[in-house]
Design an enzyme around this catalytic site. Structure first.
Site, short mmCIF file in Angstrom:
data_model
loop_
_atom_site.label_atom_id
_atom_site.label_comp_id
_atom_site.label_asym_id
_atom_site.label_seq_id
_atom_site.Cartn_x
_atom_site.Cartn_y
_atom_site.Cartn_z
N LEU A 259 0.84 -1.21 0.04
CA LEU A 259 -0.11 -0.11 -0.15
C LEU A 259 0.83 1.43 0.15
CD1 LEU A 259 -2.77 -0.96 2.76
CD2 LEU A 259 -2.75 -1.31 0.14
N HIS A 260 0.28 2.12 -0.70
CA HIS A 260 0.92 3.46 -0.65
C HIS A 260 -0.18 4.63 -0.43
CE1 HIS A 260 -0.66 3.89 -4.69
NE2 HIS A 260 -0.03 2.62 -4.98
N HIS B 267 -3.56 4.17 -2.41
CA HIS B 267 -4.62 3.23 -1.83
C HIS B 267 -5.20 3.86 -0.31
CE1 HIS B 267 -1.28 0.45 -3.46
NE2 HIS B 267 -2.58 0.14 -4.11
N GLN C 115 -4.84 -11.84 -13.82
CA GLN C 115 -4.66 -10.35 -14.61
C GLN C 115 -3.08 -10.18 -14.87
OE1 GLN C 115 -6.31 -8.08 -10.96
NE2 GLN C 115 -4.63 -6.66 -11.54
N SER D 268 2.55 4.18 -7.28
CA SER D 268 2.23 2.92 -7.70
C SER D 268 3.26 2.08 -6.97
CB SER D 268 2.70 2.73 -9.18
OG SER D 268 2.71 1.38 -9.64
N SER D 269 2.51 0.94 -6.46
CA SER D 269 3.40 -0.19 -5.97
C SER D 269 4.75 -0.52 -6.86
CB SER D 269 2.73 -1.31 -5.82
OG SER D 269 1.51 -1.02 -4.99
P1 AMP Z 1 -3.47 -1.95 -7.34
O1 AMP Z 1 -3.15 -2.37 -5.68
O2 AMP Z 1 -2.23 -1.30 -8.11
O3 AMP Z 1 -4.18 -2.68 -8.03
O4 AMP Z 1 -4.32 -0.36 -6.86
C1 AMP Z 1 -5.70 -0.66 -6.19
C2 AMP Z 1 -6.45 0.60 -6.30
O5 AMP Z 1 -5.72 1.61 -6.15
C3 AMP Z 1 -7.07 0.67 -7.62
O6 AMP Z 1 -7.96 1.18 -7.84
C4 AMP Z 1 -5.93 1.66 -8.25
O7 AMP Z 1 -6.59 2.49 -9.39
C5 AMP Z 1 -5.97 2.63 -6.98
N1 AMP Z 1 -4.66 3.44 -7.33
C6 AMP Z 1 -3.46 3.02 -7.25
N2 AMP Z 1 -2.51 3.81 -7.40
C7 AMP Z 1 -3.00 5.06 -7.08
C8 AMP Z 1 -2.87 6.26 -7.38
N3 AMP Z 1 -1.60 6.76 -7.42
N4 AMP Z 1 -3.82 7.48 -7.03
C9 AMP Z 1 -5.20 6.88 -6.87
N5 AMP Z 1 -5.60 5.57 -6.89
C10 AMP Z 1 -4.56 4.72 -7.05
#
Ligand code: AMP
Length: 291
Positions: free
Chosen positions: A42-43, A46, A70, A194-195
């Site tokens: 998480l960042h 999230h 995916q 982004s992760s």
């Molecule tokens: P992920 O863990 O990358 O699948 O992301 C989970 C959710 O967090 C998804 O709905 C992403 O679009 C959202 N998300 C990831 N990075 C960001 C960001 N920088 N800003 C806003 N939402 C994000």
């Protein structure tokens, strides 16, 4: 192991049976359920979704599941960063009540055989570069929606095509929930969180700024009157091409949220990029309203 519990009380559930029991109890209490699906590590992006969910609903569930369906062959499923303990602490601080962190066999037991697919919207942008990716996303999100039964599910604009595809899926399949899209959260220098930013070495981290800068360039060109998408794409492609560590996957300008090809920008449009910085594929986008 089905249930873990931290000192403060957030629960981590790993089985579908147990989480369904909790959800039934929460619903019986008349509480609304907010849901934030993630792949973990998480960042602040999230956490922003989670805080939004906590502000809008009574009981927030976050899922942490790196979904093999995916990821394509040769992509980073194995290497994808994972740190459940840290994620639990962060999610708790953002107002999450319950974490669902199933293993792969819990979600896709032997003999699993059903997928969900949105057509047309998925044949462009990331759908073209990553065949099968969105089928994996829509399948896992459908399963998660059926397990968690949220009133509102929260997704990030960072994955703009994913957001549009999931809204279409929910509408087409008459799913009984709202989908809320949260703006992109960026590092102070503009890099979209982004992760996968973890993969970048210090030189690549600097080079990665080319994505947000390219979007800014496109926005400035449009603000000063440029309208032709082919010309705009050429400018943006040229700009990214001058960064030696960057390799373009796609640069596109489409109507939004319809994701239709357009000759000239007008109305609501998305400028979307996917760029490899070294071996790391990063995406970014901006949505603009153009007169
Ligand atoms: P992920 O863990 O990358 O699948 O992301 C989970 C959710 O967090 C998804 O709905 C992403 O679009 C959202 N998300 C990831 N990075 C960001 C960001 N920088 N800003 C806003 N939402 C994000």
């Amino acid at each position: 192991m089905g249930v873990l519990q931290t000192a403060k009380g957030i629960r981590v559930i790993t089985t579908i049976g147990e989480i369904k029991e909790v959800i039934t109890k929460v619903k019986r209490q008349g509480k609304t359920i907010g849901f934030v699906p993630t792949m973990g590590y998480l960042h602040e992006g999230h956490l922003t979704l989670m805080r939004k969910a906590a502000a809008k609903t009574d009981f927030v569930v976050a899922s942490i599941f790196v979904n093999p369906l995916q990821f394509g062959v040769g992509e980073d499923f194995e290497e994808y960063p994972r740190d459940l303990e840290r994620d639990v602490r962060l999610a708790e601080s953002a107002g999450v009540s319950l974490i669902f962190a199933p293993g792969v066999a819990e979600m896709y037991p032997d003999g699993y055989g059903t997928t969900v697919e949105v057509t047309r919207l998925t044949d462009r942008l990331c759908g073209r570069s990553r065949p099968g990716h969105f089928r994996g996303v829509t399948t896992v999100v459908t399963k998660l929606f059926n397990i968690i039964e949220p009133d509102i599910a929260f997704f990030g604009q960072k994955d703009a095509q994913q957001a549009v595809v999931l809204r279409k899926m929910a509408a087409d399949l008459n799913m009984n929930l709202e989908i809320e899209i949260v703006p992109i959260v960026r590092e102070p220098d503009g890099l979209a969180m982004s992760s996968r930013n973890k993969y970048l070495d210090p030189e690549e981290r600097k080079a990665a700024l080319v994505l947000s800068k390219a979007l800014l360039l496109a926005k400035n060109l449009i603000n000063s009157g440029a309208r032709n998408t082919a010309d705009l794409k050429r400018e943006v492609t040229g700009f990214i091409g001058r960064e030696p560590k960057a390799r373009i996957d796609y640069v596109d300008i489409l109507s939004f949220p319809g994701l239709e090809e357009i000759e000239n920008v007008s109305g609501q449009v998305i400028i979307a990029l996917a760029v490899f910085i070294g071996d790391t594929r990063l995406i970014d986008n901006v949505v603009l309203e153009v007169d």
